[in-house]
Scaffold this active site. Structure first.
Site, PDB file in Angstrom:
ATOM      1  N   ASP A  86      -2.474   8.980   7.908  1.00 36.09           N
ATOM      2  CA  ASP A  86      -1.657   7.974   7.213  1.00 36.09           C
ATOM      3  C   ASP A  86      -0.295   8.522   6.839  1.00 36.09           C
ATOM      4  O   ASP A  86       0.678   7.773   6.726  1.00 36.09           O
ATOM      5  CB  ASP A  86      -2.390   7.470   5.970  1.00 36.09           C
ATOM      6  CG  ASP A  86      -3.601   6.661   6.407  1.00 36.09           C
ATOM      7  OD1 ASP A  86      -4.654   7.270   6.676  1.00 36.09           O
ATOM      8  OD2 ASP A  86      -3.458   5.435   6.561  1.00 36.09           O
ATOM      9  N   ARG A 104       0.867  -1.192   0.000  1.00 39.72           N
ATOM     10  CA  ARG A 104       0.000   0.000   0.000  1.00 39.72           C
ATOM     11  C   ARG A 104       0.907   1.247   0.000  1.00 39.72           C
ATOM     12  O   ARG A 104       1.894   1.274   0.729  1.00 39.72           O
ATOM     13  CB  ARG A 104      -0.942  -0.002   1.220  1.00 39.72           C
ATOM     14  CG  ARG A 104      -1.955  -1.155   1.154  1.00 39.72           C
ATOM     15  CD  ARG A 104      -3.052  -0.994   2.191  1.00 39.72           C
ATOM     16  NE  ARG A 104      -3.982   0.061   1.834  1.00 39.72           N
ATOM     17  CZ  ARG A 104      -4.927   0.524   2.659  1.00 39.72           C
ATOM     18  NH1 ARG A 104      -5.037   0.050   3.880  1.00 39.72           N
ATOM     19  NH2 ARG A 104      -5.756   1.479   2.274  1.00 39.72           N
ATOM     20  N   GLN A 134     -15.128   1.573   7.672  1.00 40.45           N
ATOM     21  CA  GLN A 134     -14.290   1.404   8.871  1.00 40.45           C
ATOM     22  C   GLN A 134     -14.981   2.012  10.104  1.00 40.45           C
ATOM     23  O   GLN A 134     -14.818   1.523  11.217  1.00 40.45           O
ATOM     24  CB  GLN A 134     -12.933   2.090   8.682  1.00 40.45           C
ATOM     25  CG  GLN A 134     -11.990   1.396   7.727  1.00 40.45           C
ATOM     26  CD  GLN A 134     -12.087   1.962   6.331  1.00 40.45           C
ATOM     27  OE1 GLN A 134     -13.122   2.468   5.918  1.00 40.45           O
ATOM     28  NE2 GLN A 134     -11.009   1.879   5.585  1.00 40.45           N
TER      29      GLN A 134
HETATM   30  O1  MRU Z   1      -7.548   2.357   4.313  1.00 42.95           O
HETATM   31  P1  MRU Z   1      -7.284   2.248   5.797  1.00 42.95           P
HETATM   32  O2  MRU Z   1      -8.397   1.627   6.559  1.00 42.95           O
HETATM   33  O3  MRU Z   1      -5.937   1.607   6.059  1.00 42.95           O
HETATM   34  O4  MRU Z   1      -7.184   3.757   6.263  1.00 42.95           O
HETATM   35  C1  MRU Z   1      -6.990   4.015   7.623  1.00 42.95           C
HETATM   36  C2  MRU Z   1      -7.047   5.443   7.965  1.00 42.95           C
HETATM   37  O5  MRU Z   1      -7.190   6.299   7.119  1.00 42.95           O
HETATM   38  C3  MRU Z   1      -6.819   5.781   9.401  1.00 42.95           C
HETATM   39  O6  MRU Z   1      -7.554   6.904   9.753  1.00 42.95           O
HETATM   40  C4  MRU Z   1      -5.343   6.080   9.605  1.00 42.95           C
HETATM   41  O7  MRU Z   1      -4.563   5.001   9.164  1.00 42.95           O
HETATM   42  C5  MRU Z   1      -5.011   6.373  11.009  1.00 42.95           C
HETATM   43  S1  MRU Z   1      -4.891   4.903  11.925  1.00 42.95           S
HETATM   44  C6  MRU Z   1      -4.366   5.107  13.481  1.00 42.95           C
END
Ligand code: MRU
Length: 351
Positions: A238, A88, A197
């Site tokens: 992220d 990713r 999520q």
């Molecule tokens: O696509 P994801 O579910 O990996 O994205 C996660 C997020 O955007 C979270 O808000 C971010 O990783 C912060 S996690 C502590």
């Protein structure tokens, strides 16, 4: 405590986040390729959890290597690191973890360690990354709890909880720490299309902890921010650029703009491992584009007419002018982020 990802003698165990909240399953992953696919397919997700899983995947791949010399092990190690790095693109914690494993591998080699010793040192390093992530979330929680008023209603987007980390969480860690400090906090959780999520993971975690949570669709966030019912917003990140621009789950930007318009503080909680000082601004952050099927379908069932086109950028970038503060594991940074974030890296870790 929720166990997001764990090292075992037989392999890496992680909760399958795609199945929550309906099923709580913990598959055992026995190869690094299985770990890489689990990251790509969102069995595990969330920036710090991806970093921890990648480190464990690397340790697992090296442990399973049949290389007959340290030189051969070195080339296996590099191939495994390359594979993990391709899973990713947006969460910088992944690349931070891979670099840290490289550092561990190189220092073991410099010291003339045997293949068996190198394998053991990489397992130790991955477990240290796991342990340190929980400690870092606890520290962030302590810094951030001070910003949450008593009897607060906090709005959050996506899942930045225990499931997105090795445990406790970043944004949800701050909320948990405020609750532990005796504050009464309730949460508005955006459902977070398309992967849900917020609905599936944030609501599940908070309900387990008996923290009152109200689920809203993403489109309702502006309405509630304008209504006077929300005291602050807290989200995770992220990747954060040197100027304080924040990449987080798609939809975060709209929430930040609506919070700014309504004079509601917009906080970001993230460890230093999420901050990428090499990037001057958020324009340089690579944004992952995921399959259109995640938008047109939910768990294999269509939610749109057949053959309709769909876009699926997984993250957006919130300009730093909308960010009231960045809560890190070294303290709280505010504008000007160009200097305050760098100062945190240079400050002493006071645990
Ligand atoms: O696509 P994801 O579910 O990996 O994205 C996660 C997020 O955007 C979270 O808000 C971010 O990783 C912060 S996690 C502590």
């Amino acid at each position: 405590m929720i166990k997001t990802v764990e090292w075992t003698d037989d392999g890496v165990v992680m909760i399958d986040q795609r199945l929550l909240p309906a099923e709580e399953l913990y598959p055992l992953l026995k190869t690094y390729e299985e770990v890489a696919r689990a990251i790509e397919d969102m069995v595990v997700r969330g920036a710090p959890a991806i970093g921890v899983s990648a480190a464990m995947g690397i340790a697992l791949g090296v442990k399973n290597s049949s290389a007959s010399s340290v030189e051969e092990l070195d080339s296996d190690f590099e191939r495994i690191c390359q594979r993990m790095s391709k899973t990713r693109p947006t969460a910088v914690n992944l690349f931070w973890s891979v670099e840290r494993m490289r550092w561990a591998f190189k220092s073991a080699r410099r010291e003339g360690a045997s293949s068996d010793d190198i394998k053991k040192r990489l397992i130790d390093e991955a477990q240290a990354i796991h342990r340190e992530d929980i400690e870092s979330n606890r520290r962030m929680g302590r810094f951030g709890a001070a910003l949450i008023p008593d009897q607060a209603t906090v709005l959050t987007h996506c899942n930045a909880g225990a499931l997105a980390t090795a445990g406790f969480g970043t944004a949800l860690g701050v909320i948990r720490a405020a609750v532990e400090a005796g504050k009464r906090v309730e949460v508005f959780a955006d459902e977070t299309r398309p992967f849900l999520q917020g609905a599936r993971l944030t609501a599940w975690e908070l309900a387990k902890d008996h923290i009152p949570v109200t689920l809203i669709t993403d489109g309702m966030a502006g309405h509630f921010l304008k209504s006077g019912r929300v005291d602050c917003v807290i989200v995770g990140a992220d990747r954060i650029a040197a100027n304080g621009d924040v990449a987080n789950k798609i939809g975060t930007y709209m929430v930040a703009v609506a919070a700014h318009e309504n004079n509601i503080p917009f906080y970001v909680a993230a460890p230093l491992t999420t901050i990428d000082l090499k990037l001057n601004s958020g324009d340089e952050i690579p944004i992952e584009s995921r399959s259109a099927a995640e938008v047109t379908h939910f768990r294999g069932n269509p939610v749109a007419p057949p053959d309709v086109g769909a876009a699926n950028p997984a993250f957006d970038v919130t300009p730093h002018r909308y960010v009231s503060a960045i809560i890190t594991d070294r303290g709280v940074a505010r504008e000007p982020y160009d200097t305050s974030l760098r100062a945190l890296f240079e400050s002493k870790d006071e645990g």
